[in-house]
Write an enzyme that holds these catalytic residues in place. Structure first.
Site, short mmCIF file in Angstrom:
data_model
loop_
_atom_site.label_atom_id
_atom_site.label_comp_id
_atom_site.label_asym_id
_atom_site.label_seq_id
_atom_site.Cartn_x
_atom_site.Cartn_y
_atom_site.Cartn_z
N ARG A 262 45.44 35.86 37.87
CA ARG A 262 45.95 35.67 39.22
C ARG A 262 46.12 34.19 39.49
NH1 ARG A 262 42.41 40.22 42.60
NH2 ARG A 262 43.05 41.98 41.30
N ARG A 277 36.02 32.72 42.04
CA ARG A 277 37.47 32.94 42.20
C ARG A 277 38.18 32.19 41.07
NH1 ARG A 277 40.37 34.76 46.61
NH2 ARG A 277 38.53 34.56 47.93
N GLU A 349 32.87 40.61 48.11
CA GLU A 349 33.57 41.75 47.51
C GLU A 349 33.40 41.78 45.99
OE1 GLU A 349 38.04 43.04 46.24
OE2 GLU A 349 37.85 41.65 47.92
N SER A 352 37.17 47.05 45.18
CA SER A 352 38.06 47.51 46.24
C SER A 352 38.69 48.81 45.76
CB SER A 352 39.12 46.46 46.53
OG SER A 352 39.85 46.78 47.69
N ARG A 391 32.06 38.73 38.78
CA ARG A 391 31.30 38.75 40.03
C ARG A 391 30.00 39.53 39.87
NH1 ARG A 391 35.07 38.46 45.43
NH2 ARG A 391 36.26 36.63 44.75
#
Length: 430
Positions: A262, A277, A349, A352, A391
């Site tokens: 990403r 991130r 998070e 999801s 994460r």
């Protein structure tokens, strides 16, 4: 993608659904394009009928030796072919204009999704696990003594730039163990079929799951037109593109452990410290393809499969329902699972899980038949993280940290770490 027929049937309802997602009304624009398209179709059909009549009459005149009438009608038919071609070009433009606009409109939210503007309006539905009380000030993962040798951001920056990390030695081993643990759980206990999909895909594949055309800047494109997947949802959901499935095959449940990429466009300044991130990361993804009536139940099941991973690793978490303003582009309803990070003193998070109803299926043309010979219907698609591995590594390190700089590892990882239960302060497994 939305069904224009439903918009025509209830334009006000469609605009209300867009308003819930913070988007101005669009039905009038869509209906105008659609009406122009329908008018053009009617003109083309009428011209084709007239051309066919002229061609038949020309044939009859020729057969009867009426050369003058034959030449006149043949010229008329030729002119009409040119006119038809011009209207067909207009029709193609109108259809492309309509499709392009529909491809950029997000999915509508289910009625029970909470209204809201951003993450502050999400609704917590449950918590699990007691947050550990520390006798010292807990550190963030990248500050831990045991990670100094095993988490090299400077080396990654020399190799690739910002927002990359090189994991080394025991830390890399724990990261690998987490991925293997998750994948084995999803396949042996939760009924998902393991796959190993490509991480380079074609443009149509990205369009099918909604990453394109609207979010091109969020992903990486190669110089030959391929795209690096932001999640293996892209690859696995498209397994059923342009297919009509036997209804007995549903639900279809797939999982994969892949690299994800990403660009994090627009995220400058957010979570730049550590590996929270990153441009490149790994994730175990879950995808389900279901009948429409089964998709909401499948969402709850998928969410539970992700939660079970955290519970087995003894990591406290909470589950929230995203509000309309925080949901992803393709989702109709989303459950976010947020793991507790004591170093940041907050939940973040880690998974999801979303149901997209027929939104992606329309883009991919993915359908099923309930019985042999029945009319094809669009499937419903779902996707969820089971889990984001990096994460999860952060959560394991921060929740298990000890005052001496070591980390107590979850007992559930023992089988994947040859019985080791500690990451020592000097970065070894013991």
């Amino acid at each position: 993608m939305h069904d224009i027929r439903k918009i025509v049937h209830d334009p006000k309802g469609f605009d209300r659904s867009l308003e819930r997602r913070g988007i101005d009304p669009l039905s009038s624009v869509l209906l105008e394009i659609d009406q122009n398209r329908r008018n053009t179709i009617a003109v083309v059909e009428q011209l084709r009928a007239e051309r066919n009549t002229a061609s038949r009459s020309a044939g009859e005149a020729r057969a009867n030796g009426d050369h003058e009438t034959f030449e006149r009608l043949r010229g008329t038919a030729a002119r009409m072919r040119e006119e038809i071609a011009r209207f067909e070009a207009n029709l193609q433009e109108e259809e492309q204009r309509l499709r392009s606009l529909l491809l950029e409109i997000p999915n509508t939210a289910y009625d029970d999704v909470p209204d809201g503007a951003d993450e502050d309006d999400n609704v917590e539905v449950r918590r699990w696990g007691a947050r550990r009380e520390f006798s010292f000030a807990p550190k963030e993962h990248h500050e831990l003594e045991c990670c100094r040798a095993g988490m090299d951001f400077e080396l990654a920056a020399r190799l690739s730039g910002a927002r990359f990390v090189v994991l080394i030695g025991a830390v890399a081993r724990i990261h690998r163990a987490l991925g293997q643990f998750m994948l084995d759980r999803q396949t042996t206990r939760n009924g998902y079929t393991e796959t190993n999909p490509p991480v380079l895909v074609l443009e149509d594949t990205m369009i099918g799951t909604g990453q394109l055309p609207k979010f091109a800047e969020d992903s990486y494109q190669t110089n030959d037109g391929h795209w690096l997947i932001p999640t293996s949802e892209v690859s696995m959901t498209n397994y059923v593109s342009d297919q009509i499935l036997d209804g007995d095959r549903l639900p279809l449940r797939l999982t994969a452990h892949t690299l994800c990429f990403r660009s994090e466009a627009g995220a400058a300044g957010r979570d730049t410290a550590g590996m929270l991130r990153q441009h490149q990361f790994e994730k175990v993804e879950m995808v389900s393809i279901t009948r429409p009536e089964d998709s909401l139940g499948e969402l709850d099941r998928m969410t539970a499969c992700a939660e079970e991973i955290l519970e087995t690793l003894e990591l406290p978490y909470r589950t929230v329902i995203l509000c309309t303003g925080d949901m992803g582009f393709g989702a109709s309803r989303t459950h976010d699972i947020e793991v507790w990070l004591p170093g940041q003193n907050t939940y973040r998070e880690i998974s999801s899980c979303s149901v997209c109803d027929e939104f992606q299926a329309r883009r991919m043309n993915a359908r099923f038949r309930r019985t042999p010979g029945a009319r094809p219907e669009f499937v419903h698609t779902l996707n969820g993280s089971g889990l984001a591995i990096g994460r999860c590594l952060i959560a394991v390190l921060e929740n298990g940290q000890q005052e001496d700089g070591s980390v107590q590892l979850p007992a559930a990882l023992g089988d994947w770490l040859e019985g080791c239960s500690t990451l020592t302060a000097d970065g070894r497994l013991a």
